[in-house]
Design a protein around this motif. Structure first.
Motif, mmCIF file in Angstrom:
data_model
loop_
_atom_site.group_PDB
_atom_site.id
_atom_site.type_symbol
_atom_site.label_atom_id
_atom_site.label_comp_id
_atom_site.label_asym_id
_atom_site.label_seq_id
_atom_site.Cartn_x
_atom_site.Cartn_y
_atom_site.Cartn_z
ATOM 1 N N MET A 224 0.855 -1.189 0.000
ATOM 2 C CA MET A 224 0.000 0.000 0.000
ATOM 3 C C MET A 224 0.887 1.233 0.000
ATOM 4 S SD MET A 224 -2.814 1.263 2.810
ATOM 5 C CE MET A 224 -3.840 -0.196 2.567
ATOM 6 N N LEU A 225 0.528 2.221 -0.806
ATOM 7 C CA LEU A 225 1.249 3.492 -0.833
ATOM 8 C C LEU A 225 0.574 4.420 0.171
ATOM 9 C CD1 LEU A 225 3.587 4.945 -2.269
ATOM 10 C CD2 LEU A 225 1.930 5.813 -3.912
ATOM 11 N N GLY A 226 1.300 4.794 1.202
ATOM 12 C CA GLY A 226 0.694 5.594 2.258
ATOM 13 C C GLY A 226 -0.218 4.752 3.126
ATOM 14 N N ASN A 227 -1.331 5.348 3.559
ATOM 15 C CA ASN A 227 -2.266 4.681 4.458
ATOM 16 C C ASN A 227 -3.635 4.535 3.817
ATOM 17 O OD1 ASN A 227 -0.435 4.587 6.766
ATOM 18 N ND2 ASN A 227 -0.677 6.826 6.830
ATOM 19 N N PRO A 228 -4.490 3.671 4.346
ATOM 20 C CA PRO A 228 -5.842 3.536 3.807
ATOM 21 C C PRO A 228 -6.569 4.877 3.827
ATOM 22 C CG PRO A 228 -5.383 1.754 5.351
ATOM 23 C CD PRO A 228 -4.246 2.732 5.471
ATOM 24 N N GLY A 229 -7.252 5.183 2.752
ATOM 25 C CA GLY A 229 -8.017 6.422 2.671
ATOM 26 C C GLY A 229 -7.237 7.631 2.196
ATOM 27 N N GLU A 230 -5.932 7.484 1.928
ATOM 28 C CA GLU A 230 -5.115 8.624 1.497
ATOM 29 C C GLU A 230 -4.968 8.710 -0.019
ATOM 30 O OE1 GLU A 230 -2.159 9.131 5.392
ATOM 31 O OE2 GLU A 230 -1.352 8.334 3.509
ATOM 32 N N GLY A 231 -5.747 7.917 -0.750
ATOM 33 C CA GLY A 231 -5.561 7.836 -2.202
ATOM 34 C C GLY A 231 -5.696 9.158 -2.925
#
Length: 386
Positions: A224-231
């Motif tokens: 995952m790139l970054g954290n969940p929800g940061e797309g």
């Protein structure tokens, strides 16, 4: 603007003019872009000339946006130039995002092969309109990501995915419970299936633009790139600069189209004098000079905003609209000046016209950016009234 950047741009321009332009009629350039064989051959030439991935130094430092502008304009003098020197979309934007936000392990695995020109990448965000999926409005995202232990399971369909065919690195946007989320994946993967590569008006990007089905794609959590929800937040890191680098590359292409049209107008004679001496023709080329300079200045202004550390969301929208519309006028006039030759494949002008027409839609149609800017105008007005 450093002398180092000017020197890099000069080397890139010399390389593109002398080593890449002769390949523009290579039969390995097809409707869906140059073949993988040709891409590898051109990148070998760039590597040998010391101009591969010229905007990123050996220690990983990145030229500032104003410096990138002159390098990418030089690369854009041929539609094959950005591919050859490894500054083409979507790879250039993906490298920028990974350089800013990927973990050290992710950089080693996914970014380094891109910088070395050994891999291509794809950004899986846009979805088919028939599915009601995300296009210019990413909040309509339909592709899902569900946590499963230390993995995520992704399902959905994507559309107009540039370079998916032949890519080795993928960045996939999917909707998790926390919101839009980005994942890094190795390609090819049997769970990511190319349904078809679309026939589009443009033909410069390797792999073309594909419709892709994603069925039960299993991704380790550490990808995952970054954290969940940061797309969406992470996507903005990429999207504002990427809009501007599109402008840079196609400014180079239209600079070349103008050169060809000027040469044609001076050499071609009709009705007793050279074409350029006919006011209707001369004025079109003069108007091109004005539009080229205005585009150049708009790019430099927006690049300065980004270099000052601002997000540049509104500024990049303004630049994208102004530059893409100006470049369309330039390409259209070049075709008109050259008449029948302008609509033929005898010169690259015809391709530049097609590519720039597509650019008015890619990375957000003109009308979407105007709509976004109009909302900003209203917000700013309300803030003053408060």
């Amino acid at each position: 603007m450093t002398e180092n950047a000017r020197a890099i741009a000069a080397r890139v321009e010399a390389f593109v003019r002398h080593a890449i332009i002769p390949h523009e009629h290579d039969p390995r350039c097809g409707a869906h872009g140059p073949s993988e064989e040709l891409v590898a051959e051109l990148r070998d030439k760039a590597r040998a000339a010391g101009v591969l991935t010229p905007h990123i130094s050996a220690d990983g430092t990145h030229l500032c946006h104003r410096e990138v502008a002159i390098v990418l304009r030089a690369a854009g003098l041929s539609p094959l130039g950005p591919v050859a020197v490894n500054v083409a979309a979507p790879d250039e934007g993906n490298m920028y995002l990974l350089g800013k936000r990927a973990s050290a392990a992710q950089k080693t695995r996914f970014l380094d092969p891109l910088i070395r020109g050994e891999a291509r990448s794809a950004f899986f965000m846009t979805e088919p309109a028939a599915d009601g999926g995300a296009g210019s409005d990413p909040s309509m995202l339909m592709t899902t990501a569900v946590a499963d232990g230390d993995h995520w399971i992704v399902n959905g369909r994507k559309a107009f995915i540039t370079g998916a065919a032949g890519a080795k690195v993928g960045i996939v946007m999917a909707k998790a419970e926390q919101g839009a989320t980005l994942f890094l994946v190795d390609l090819p993967d049997p769970a990511i299936r190319i349904e078809r590569v679309l026939d589009t008006i443009d033909s410069s990007m390797p792999g073309g633009h594909a419709i892709v089905a994603i069925d039960e794609l299993r991704i380790p959590a550490d990808q995952m790139l970054g954290n969940p929800g940061e797309g969406f937040q992470l996507a903005q890191v990429r999207l504002a600069p990427a809009r501007l680098t599109h402008c840079m590359r196609w400014l180079g292409a239209c600079t070349r189209a103008q050169e060809i049209a000027v040469d044609y107008a001076n050499r071609r004679h009709a009705f007793g004098k050279s074409l350029i001496d006919h006011e209707g023709v001369g004025f079109m080329l003069a108007e091109n000079l004005i539009d080229l300079k205005q585009a150049d200045l708009m790019i430099d202004w927006c690049a300065g905003v980004l270099d000052d550390g601002h997000p540049g969301t509104a500024e990049s929208s303004m630049a994208k609209v102004a530059v893409s519309e100006a470049l369309m006028r330039i390409a259209d006039r070049c075709v008109q000046v050259m008449g029948g030759t302008g609509v033929s494949g005898d010169t690259v002008v015809e391709q530049v016209f097609r590519e720039v027409r597509a650019f008015r839609i890619y990375d957000g149609p003109t009308e979407v950016h105007k709509w976004s800017l109009a909302r900003k105008v209203r917000r700013d007005w309300k803030a003053v009234q408060a």
